[in-house]
Design an enzyme around this catalytic site. Structure first.
Site: not given
Lengths: 289, 289, 289, 289
Positions: B232-234
């Site tokens: 997530l969000d990486a």
């Protein structure tokens, strides 16, 4: 882009566009085993004009340094009708600083010089005031005080030019030098005199731009670093940036906020110049950054 | 760089650095009379890794379009051990938009779509809400309402994937779509799912970043557009920008100011992607802009 | 600052500086139990001039809304020789949009209108072209096509003014409306006609600023939102911002990048205006943001 | 806001919101003939909390300077349950600089000090290295070399505290001082130790943020100036700013570009602090600028 530790050659070139230019240049480099570390190229499709910067390692390049320019000219440059120049990353440019009574840009330049941020020598500082004599001397840089008045400008410029010649100066930086240089002086250093103007040119040329900005009520103030030409504040722009101001800022606030911007903009422009990233075409700077 | 009217081919490539790569590529193009309109290349001197984007005109290029990839592979790519891809500027990418209940990014995308700013088709909009059904229909774009709840996510993703396949979608844009996609979904579209996250990643990942930003007392808020990966969000970051906030801004002000930033950042990222300017290497985006 | 849910009154005032002004204003409010939610004040120490914006809750304020202006005038404004105005946050301003053939600002405005970002009504859109007729109608806003040619300008302006009067318009937004309004038209709406100009004024006034910016070789392009006065592009500036450009951007790139900036700058200016944050003094805007 | 030539008093205050606070404060000032030159106030409507900064001229103010704090406390502060402090613009704060081996911030600070940009004294510079000994001495500022190793930290901090006490230091600036101060040290100077961290906090706290930024592939790097608390890089943020980076920048480029940003951010934070514009509430800085 960054300075590599190994010596490189840098070609800056422009010419009318035609197929195969990049191939001809890169073939030339490959033929003599040149390893390209950076290449940027584009075509102005309206002007049908080609622009290029290419940097290659000199180690393992099978052409003697002294012969590179001639060989490039014969095998590529002349054939394509290019305007070009070649520089070497391990030759230290010699830079003279001119300053008057505002020291923020000079301080910034000396800070970078002292920390080794730039690969350049500063053999002298010239000023029409004595304000920064001690600062220069503490930095170990010879300081020349050449005051200017209504009658002595031509004489003092002659002395300045002699000092520059004697020190083999490549580039002159006007770090808030508040005297207008003559056309003759500028002609000695075409695209080698870098000025910082404290406005977002072409807005507010000439004197007292912060006063004008305050009066006009702009919401942003700028700074512009450009090569000096014979037309005041109209030379090719190397770098610009801005800073927002507030509704309760007065002229003094604008000056203070603007000075932070001026010194950063000037130093970025100097770096672009020293890294051989700037190509001037039609009074515009192409900055390959 | 801008879209030219003439069809071009675009090569994006990376490989271990070695002398002569640029020459080999540009030779290949020159051999078949390809006129380069844009070339950008650099070497990561720490990683000793080479990155390149080159764009050339297809007109007068003496290789059939269908044969280009094979010939490049044989004559250049395989020999140099490159990771590469070639795209054509006149092939319209097909883009699906996913949206939930915040419409600012969707509006911005439709505005650009309608004005012809992007060379792309938008065959469908998918949402877990009906909020923007009318907007989609007024824009002449089919709208699919696929509500998500605790139990139906896998089923709805299957329908989404069918819709995408049926419409031959190349790229999925998550225009503030507030559902986390499964790893399986993402694997269908590697480096083709573009998200906008409303913070300056890696600061404030996850939910409610504006609340976190307010609580931490930051002076600047950001937005990040990135390719979606299973973490997530990486995923690799395509574009980021920020906006200053003021000491008397509350969370609602942050949301409002942030939304202006989000839509601009997302649209810039989409454009980079559509222009084939993005190369992913080690979870980082090299954006040749 | 943000819109609170409760109704507030907003005073904007300026006068020659003298001791005790803030006390007199805040005493007046305290006397009638007004709770201040926001006060900003400063003195231009060069001009010796005082500027103030104060916002207070109407709930529990012991003056009838209709009587506030008279009482303030008697007890404060007249005594101090102030120029002042008072507005109420729960009265929706009525805004007319004028547009020609560039839709990016209009789209942005409609997006904000539809999402409820602004507390305002848009009773009509006027255009000299039909390009955005469908867009307006899809948004449920009446659209008036009033083409302008060499001979009919005065007549069309008369119709425009009638439409504005009939719809009780407070503010006119020129969202890339490419016609110059007459002095007579402007006089009907002093400091109520908001324009967006696609340059960093005072640089590049008039037509084709992106062409001029490209030719001058600037590194940054701007946008300026200002109140329209009878002198072209010289009215008081409400908001400005800039975007960096690259050395390989052509005029089309400048337009595209500039349009993103234009729409954000215009929308910020509109918001400041709608929030009663703008005070005009000596052709400058004091923006209490 | 700018320094006026005349001496002023500055009140910074916060308390639970209630009607009439501004009036009570401004009444107090008007009662003794205080002319307000700057007032900024707002209410956090979620927290129902009140924040204020007001600055008034001491000339003609009918309270002896020594009595102001007591009288304000009795007549206003205690009654409203305020947290407040009062400072005087003509009392020069004494600032100590701590530095290690990166000199860009120190140079910038000395440049401003020498030009008189700040109204402050710098009685000493402390360093764990001798790198900037000559620079300090050339500036006429005593330099103390206090090297830190695994075993002597507590002892050296004791000497540092003695030096600070002896020089009546108000504020400590960590101008890239690469040692973590103990909680005990920090407790001696609550909200008076200003640090510059070379990232956009809360992203990349701790060591080597530019390496982390490069590895994460961010498009923007930041700098954060904050008050030091016992939790590393988690104190209240005074100022932040960012600089864009390019796809071909390596870690050295990030450091170089970042350093320009660091020095500007730190100097802005110092100025806010020296101008008494900063109020800390719930680990956040309210900066009345």
């Amino acid at each position: 882009m960054s300075v590599t530790n190994q010596a490189t050659a840098i070609l800056l070139a422009e010419c009318q566009d035609q197929p195969g230019i990049v191939a001809k240049v890169t073939d030339f480099l490959a033929r003599y085993n040149g390893n390209i570390v950076d290449l940027e190229q584009h075509v102005d499709t309206e002007d049908k004009h080609f622009f290029m910067r290419v940097e290659w390692q000199l180690e393992n390049f099978n052409v003697e340094r002294d012969a590179i320019k001639n060989m490039f000219s014969e095998q590529v440059g002349s054939i394509l009708g290019m305007n070009w120049r070649i520089a070497f990353s391990d030759i230290k440019p010699k830079v003279a600083i001119f300053v008057s009574q505002h020291g923020h840009c000079l301080f910034d330049i000396l800070s970078r010089h002292q920390s080794g941020e730039w690969y350049a020598d500063i053999p002298l500082i010239i000023s029409n005031h004595t304000t920064y004599k001690t600062l220069a001397e503490n930095s170990g840089i010879p300081f020349y005080h050449l005051p200017i008045n209504a009658g002595n400008k031509a004489d003092q410029e002659r002395i300045q030019l002699e000092l520059l010649a004697k020190n083999q100066i490549d580039t002159v930086v006007l770090a808030r030098y508040m005297q207008i240089l003559s056309g003759d002086f500028i002609n000695h250093y075409p695209n080698q005199v870098i000025n910082i103007h404290h406005s977002f040119l072409p807005a507010f040329p000439g004197a007292k731009p912060y006063h004008s900005a305050h009066e006009r009520g702009v919401k942003i103030i700028g700074a512009t670093s450009h090569y000096v030409t014979s037309e005041l504040d109209a030379g090719p722009i190397i770098e610009q940036d801005i800073v927002r101001i507030k509704h309760n800022d007065n002229v003094e606030d604008l000056k203070r906020k603007g000075q932070d911007n001026e010194k950063i903009v000037l130093s970025r422009a100097i770096r672009h110049h020293l890294q051989h990233e700037v190509l001037v075409y039609k009074n515009r700077c192409i900055v390959f950054d």
